[in-house]
Design an enzyme around this catalytic site. Structure first.
Site, mmCIF file in Angstrom:
data_model
loop_
_atom_site.group_PDB
_atom_site.id
_atom_site.type_symbol
_atom_site.label_atom_id
_atom_site.label_comp_id
_atom_site.label_asym_id
_atom_site.label_seq_id
_atom_site.Cartn_x
_atom_site.Cartn_y
_atom_site.Cartn_z
ATOM 1 N N GLN A 254 0.833 -1.203 0.000
ATOM 2 C CA GLN A 254 0.000 0.000 0.000
ATOM 3 C C GLN A 254 0.864 1.247 0.000
ATOM 4 O O GLN A 254 1.251 1.759 1.052
ATOM 5 C CB GLN A 254 -0.954 0.006 1.196
ATOM 6 C CG GLN A 254 -1.956 1.122 1.079
ATOM 7 C CD GLN A 254 -3.110 0.984 2.035
ATOM 8 O OE1 GLN A 254 -3.189 0.069 2.840
ATOM 9 N NE2 GLN A 254 -4.027 1.918 1.946
ATOM 10 N N PHE A 255 1.136 1.762 -1.199
ATOM 11 C CA PHE A 255 1.986 2.944 -1.326
ATOM 12 C C PHE A 255 1.350 4.174 -0.688
ATOM 13 O O PHE A 255 2.042 5.112 -0.310
ATOM 14 C CB PHE A 255 2.340 3.218 -2.796
ATOM 15 C CG PHE A 255 1.241 3.830 -3.604
ATOM 16 C CD1 PHE A 255 1.179 5.214 -3.756
ATOM 17 C CD2 PHE A 255 0.273 3.047 -4.212
ATOM 18 C CE1 PHE A 255 0.169 5.794 -4.500
ATOM 19 C CE2 PHE A 255 -0.733 3.615 -4.960
ATOM 20 C CZ PHE A 255 -0.796 4.995 -5.105
ATOM 21 N N THR A 256 0.024 4.189 -0.531
ATOM 22 C CA THR A 256 -0.648 5.369 0.030
ATOM 23 C C THR A 256 -0.310 5.597 1.495
ATOM 24 O O THR A 256 -0.614 6.667 2.032
ATOM 25 C CB THR A 256 -2.180 5.292 -0.154
ATOM 26 O OG1 THR A 256 -2.670 4.135 0.528
ATOM 27 C CG2 THR A 256 -2.554 5.238 -1.632
#
Length: 150
Positions: free
Chosen positions: A78-80
């Site tokens: 999850q890059f967010t």
């Protein structure tokens, strides 16, 4: 590396309507990778995660680890997690690693986690549109940043 760790009684991830990963009692881990992350971050986090004493013992006290309860682990990239919201209302993901850096580190994390846990883990798919479901048991949610070890 940033992680959001949630103790779950069940969790799953679907991609294009198909179940990709499914676990019962264990941990659902969201993983955010930065350009500056490396094997040292992976090793430290894997050890920390499987040994966190966040499962109840016979007295209801959080005193057991994932290893102690023989729990499962679902890992979701999850890059967010690296969103910066300091300016404006549109998050910036400038700190998140680009795929050419993040994918090999994600794959190394999976391999290291399986070795540390002593069994296969379930995963999502890097970069895919995933639908994640879980029942947070407790609720118990822990945030860990591998760059903030002290």
């Amino acid at each position: 590396m940033l992680t959001v760790i949630q103790r779950v009684s069940e969790s799953s991830v679907r991609i294009n309507g198909e179940i990709k990963g499914l676990i019962g009692i264990g941990l659902m881990v969201l993983l955010g990778i930065e350009e500056v992350d490396g094997q040292d971050d992976i090793d430290w986090l894997c050890n920390k995660i499987v040994n966190l004493r966040i499962f109840p013992d016979e007295n209801g006290v959080m005193n057991k680890s994932l290893l102690d309860v023989n729990g499962d682990l679902l890992l979701i990239s999850q890059f967010t997690l690296h969103a910066s919201t300091k300016k404006g209302n549109r998050p910036s993901y400038i700190k998140a690693a680009k795929p050419e850096v993040a994918v090999p580190l994600y794959e190394k994390f999976i391999s290291s986690m399986e070795k540390t846990l002593g069994k296969p883990i379930q995963t999502g798919e890097f970069g895919a549109d995933m639908k994640v479901a879980m029942v947070n048991d407790g609720p118990v949610t822990i945030l860990i940043d591998s760059k903030n070890r002290i």
